[in-house]
Scaffold this active site. Structure first.
Site, short mmCIF file in Angstrom:
data_model
loop_
_atom_site.label_atom_id
_atom_site.label_comp_id
_atom_site.label_asym_id
_atom_site.label_seq_id
_atom_site.Cartn_x
_atom_site.Cartn_y
_atom_site.Cartn_z
CG ASP A 1 45.75 27.38 66.58
OD1 ASP A 1 44.71 27.63 66.19
OD2 ASP A 1 46.42 26.53 66.54
CD GLU B 1 39.64 24.36 69.46
OE1 GLU B 1 39.93 23.28 69.76
OE2 GLU B 1 39.38 24.55 68.20
#
Length: 520
Positions: free
Chosen positions: A86, A255
């Site tokens: 991420d 997402e």
């Protein structure tokens, strides 16, 4: 010599992981290119001025060509650039800053070159004592704004009390202008009238107004969907949220929304689809015109996808949850993303990689295909380098940038795309050694982690040994095993000794030798 525990097939099958009216000026965008030069728009409560930048598309200028030639001369690097997932990456004031999901805190890495991000020191910039938000800390996103005449960094992140259902979004504010902080807690970023499960949030602008995008839960209970809401400042949602339907190759997840602008100001809100533990985790996009209303779902166009997906031939699975950044000289657009080199369904072993992206003739982003780990890539334009140099396990000898072996070692190509150049060496014979010879200031070892791997003892220039466990499940390759301390410039050796020891979960005590990255 005992036979090595066999590597599983390279391509066998693979959670979702995973305050008042204020004048605000956007100073640095992390994930999107700047709009046209001179644009200055002031909206209710928020004023945004954008800097001029050539964001790609069209023929390169002579200056751009010179910058790219300089970048190539500065050297090359190989992925990964961070062992975490991420990623958020920015380049600011001569340095790259990267932050990745760490779970218990927010840590950041700083380096003057992309080539040395992997070996740079971790700085813990935030650890929270509030039990409602001090664990399961995911998906940092770094932005810089000017608020009431003061430039500050804003660090957005997701956190919980240890239960996934409690995940919400928060933001920190820096005390000064250093991306490393110190930071203080600024607030929870949420729609006060509909405070539901939410992750992966970050701001974007359109039409001079500030908005927040995230992955959240619909009113009917369906989770991991895209939402947008207006903001009155970098820490306050100022209106009701809007659900943004979005396509994907899997039904369960939307997402990590992150904006990217083309040179005409069209916004591409890129996002990741599919469970991040799956090999089919991938990047899609919806776009909107510069004069569109982001709070109108009908104003968005679904772009065909996926834009960026698994590359089985290169051993890259699940590429996604990304950010965009500019090269140091501002002439190139780059993507930072995480991926795995195992097709196993797992949330482990996602590492951060970066590569340059392009633009089509009609102004659409062209993300290309994810490159294999270990692929030599030119440094971003304007990166001062020098690039790193590589020692492969087959570069045998005692000269510079070579490795010499004692004892019994096996070698071969069973690991396929999970190894650098398709091969590695391995041994579980006690006291067998592999010694890397190099001239430089630092060395990093990357190789296979496996259920049959044991513990190595590693030393620099004949000094004290450090124990390193090479065990991993499932098996993955080109994982960062160890980084040397910073060394004085000159010739050095790093010795890897097989101890014959293993942890209780390991099926054998093999140690793998694959590639070493050398910093000149």
């Amino acid at each position: 010599m005992e036979p090595r525990q066999q590597h599983p097939p390279a391509n066998h099958p693979t959670r979702h992981r995973k305050e008042g009216s204020t004048h605000v000026r956007l100073v640095l965008r992390r994930r999107w290119s700047a709009l046209a030069a001179g644009l200055l728009i002031v909206a209710a409560g928020v004023g945004l001025s954008t800097a001029s930048a050539d964001t790609g598309g069209g023929d390169a200028s002579t200056a751009t060509a010179k910058a790219k030639a300089k970048a190539k001369a500065a050297g090359q690097f190989r992925n990964p650039v961070n062992p975490g997932a991420d990623p958020t990456v920015v380049h600011h004031d001569g340095n790259y800053y990267a932050a990745t999901t760490q779970g218990d805190a927010i840590r950041m890495w700083k380096s003057p070159s992309a080539a040395t991000l992997l070996t740079s020191q971790a700085h813990e910039v935030w650890k929270d004592s509030d039990p409602s938000r001090n664990t399961q800390i995911w998906a940092p996103a770094l932005r810089k704004y000017e608020v009431d005449g003061k430039e500050r960094w804003y660090l957005y992140y997701t956190a919980s009390d240890g239960n996934d259902s409690a995940h919400r979004m928060y933001v920190l504010e820096s005390e000064g202008t250093d991306p490393l902080g110190p930071y203080h807690f600024k607030g929870k970023v949420a729609d006060p009238n509909n405070d539901r499960w939410a992750i992966d949030g970050e701001p974007f602008t359109l039409g001079g107004k500030l908005y927040f995008s995230w992955s959240g839960q619909r009113d009917d209970g369906v989770g991991n969907q895209l939402f947008i809401a207006p903001m009155s400042n970098p820490w306050t949602i100022s209106g009701g949220r809007m659900y943004l339907p979005a396509e994907g190759n899997c039904p369960e997840v939307r997402e990590g929304p992150t904006p990217l602008y083309n040179k005409d100001g069209r916004l591409y809100l890129t996002y990741s689809a599919c469970d991040t533990g799956k090999p089919d985790y991938t990047i899609w996009s919806k776009s909107i015109a510069p004069d569109g209303n982001p709070m109108d779902a009908g104003a968005w166009t679904q772009e065909p996808g996926p834009m960026f997906s698994r590359n089985d031939e290169a051993g890259v699975y699940g590429p996604g949850h990304h950010s965009f950044f500019k090269s140091p000289d501002g002439t190139e657009d780059w993507i930072a993303y995480h991926a795995k080199n195992t097709s196993t369904y797992t949330y482990s072993w996602r590492t951060t990689r970066i590569q340059k992206i392009g633009w089509t003739a009609d102004g659409k982003p062209d993300l290309g295909r994810p490159a294999a780990l270990g692929t030599a890539l030119d440094l971003p334009a304007g990166d001062p380098g020098p690039g790193t140099k590589v020692i492969n396990d087959t570069d045998e000898g005692t000269g510079d940038l070579q490795v010499s072996y004692t004892g019994n070692w096996n070698s071969g190509s069973q690991c396929g795309v999970q190894c650098y150049a398709g091969n590695d060496h391995w041994s579980q014979e006690k006291d067998a050694t592999a010694t890397f010879h190099f001239t430089g200031t630092q060395l990093a070892l990357l190789s296979v982690k496996d259920t049959g791997n044991g513990i190595a003892a590693i030393s620099v220039d004949g000094g004290e040994e450090q124990r390193v466990d090479y065990y991993g499940k499932p098996r993955v390759g080109e994982e960062l095993q160890w980084v040397s301390p910073k060394l004085d410039p000159g010739p050095h050796t790093v010795k890897v000794r097989v101890t014959g020891e293993k942890n209780a979960d390991a099926g054998a005590a093999f140690v793998s030798i694959d590639r070493a990255e050398v910093t000149p």
